[in-house]
Design a protein around this motif. Structure first.
Motif, PDB file in Angstrom:
ATOM      1  N   LYS A  91       0.849  -1.186   0.000  1.00 39.10           N
ATOM      2  CA  LYS A  91       0.000   0.000   0.000  1.00 39.10           C
ATOM      3  C   LYS A  91       0.887   1.240   0.000  1.00 39.10           C
ATOM      4  O   LYS A  91       1.910   1.278   0.684  1.00 39.10           O
ATOM      5  CB  LYS A  91      -0.890   0.016   1.244  1.00 39.10           C
ATOM      6  CG  LYS A  91      -1.884  -1.115   1.287  1.00 39.10           C
ATOM      7  CD  LYS A  91      -2.733  -1.039   2.520  1.00 39.10           C
ATOM      8  CE  LYS A  91      -3.724  -2.189   2.544  1.00 39.10           C
ATOM      9  NZ  LYS A  91      -4.532  -2.187   3.755  1.00 39.10           N
ATOM     10  N   PRO A  92       0.497   2.244  -0.753  1.00 40.40           N
ATOM     11  CA  PRO A  92       1.300   3.475  -0.733  1.00 40.40           C
ATOM     12  C   PRO A  92       1.188   4.154   0.631  1.00 40.40           C
ATOM     13  O   PRO A  92       0.118   4.171   1.237  1.00 40.40           O
ATOM     14  CB  PRO A  92       0.667   4.335  -1.830  1.00 40.40           C
ATOM     15  CG  PRO A  92      -0.711   3.800  -1.990  1.00 40.40           C
ATOM     16  CD  PRO A  92      -0.636   2.334  -1.639  1.00 40.40           C
ATOM     17  N   GLU A  93       2.283   4.698   1.090  1.00 41.95           N
ATOM     18  CA  GLU A  93       2.272   5.358   2.395  1.00 41.95           C
ATOM     19  C   GLU A  93       1.540   6.685   2.321  1.00 41.95           C
ATOM     20  O   GLU A  93       1.762   7.474   1.403  1.00 41.95           O
ATOM     21  CB  GLU A  93       3.698   5.602   2.871  1.00 41.95           C
ATOM     22  CG  GLU A  93       4.401   4.359   3.336  1.00 41.95           C
ATOM     23  CD  GLU A  93       5.714   4.696   4.016  1.00 41.95           C
ATOM     24  OE1 GLU A  93       5.838   5.810   4.539  1.00 41.95           O
ATOM     25  OE2 GLU A  93       6.589   3.829   3.981  1.00 41.95           O
ATOM     26  N   GLU A  94       0.676   6.901   3.304  1.00 41.41           N
ATOM     27  CA  GLU A  94      -0.037   8.167   3.385  1.00 41.41           C
ATOM     28  C   GLU A  94       0.778   9.112   4.256  1.00 41.41           C
ATOM     29  O   GLU A  94       1.368   8.689   5.250  1.00 41.41           O
ATOM     30  CB  GLU A  94      -1.416   7.959   4.001  1.00 41.41           C
ATOM     31  CG  GLU A  94      -2.323   7.104   3.163  1.00 41.41           C
ATOM     32  CD  GLU A  94      -3.682   6.928   3.804  1.00 41.41           C
ATOM     33  OE1 GLU A  94      -4.010   7.672   4.734  1.00 41.41           O
ATOM     34  OE2 GLU A  94      -4.405   6.027   3.358  1.00 41.41           O
ATOM     35  N   PRO A  95       0.814  10.372   3.899  1.00 41.70           N
ATOM     36  CA  PRO A  95       1.562  11.310   4.731  1.00 41.70           C
ATOM     37  C   PRO A  95       0.923  11.439   6.110  1.00 41.70           C
ATOM     38  O   PRO A  95      -0.285  11.269   6.277  1.00 41.70           O
ATOM     39  CB  PRO A  95       1.483  12.640   3.981  1.00 41.70           C
ATOM     40  CG  PRO A  95       0.668  12.404   2.773  1.00 41.70           C
ATOM     41  CD  PRO A  95       0.270  10.975   2.718  1.00 41.70           C
ATOM     42  N   ASP A  96       1.746  11.726   7.085  1.00 40.48           N
ATOM     43  CA  ASP A  96       1.289  11.857   8.460  1.00 40.48           C
ATOM     44  C   ASP A  96       0.317  13.030   8.569  1.00 40.48           C
ATOM     45  O   ASP A  96       0.481  14.065   7.913  1.00 40.48           O
ATOM     46  CB  ASP A  96       2.495  12.081   9.370  1.00 40.48           C
ATOM     47  CG  ASP A  96       2.122  12.041  10.826  1.00 40.48           C
ATOM     48  OD1 ASP A  96       1.111  11.394  11.160  1.00 40.48           O
ATOM     49  OD2 ASP A  96       2.837  12.647  11.634  1.00 40.48           O
TER      50      ASP A  96
END
Length: 109
Positions: free
Chosen positions: A29-34
């Motif tokens: 899964k692509p990382e979502e920004p914090d």
């Protein structure tokens, strides 16, 4: 015959479950920004544009202002609905009791 069928069904279920598990494990899964970094970016962008009310602190000011305005409206309703009718009853009772009592009550301390 029924025993073989049950074993085959169980085997197929395990096989499907294993495939699903393998797909979930291998899918990246692509990382979502914090969330905090997103908020910080929005704040810095808004401050550069000069729009304070678009920042988190501006939204807090708006929320506090609306809450206090609501409290003032409720206070006015209390005064007009509950307090003043009681006060009017007291004045009427004093006027009926003695003519000079209402004037003394209206002047107050």
């Amino acid at each position: 015959m029924l025993g073989r069928t049950l074993c085959w069904v169980q085997w197929m279920r395990r096989k499907r479950k294993g495939r699903r598990w393998l797909q979930k494990k291998t899918s990246v899964k692509p990382e979502e920004p914090d969330l905090l970094t997103q908020i910080d970016e929005i704040n810095t962008k808004a401050m550069k544009e000069g729009a304070f009310m678009e920042t988190v602190w501006g939204q807090a000011v708006t929320a506090v202002t609306l809450i206090l305005a609501g409290c003032l409206v409720l206070w006015e309703l209390y005064l007009n609905v509950v307090y003043k009718p009681q006060r009017a009853e007291e004045v009427m009772m004093l006027q009926q009791a003695s003519p000079g009592g209402a004037k003394a009550m209206q002047k107050g301390p």
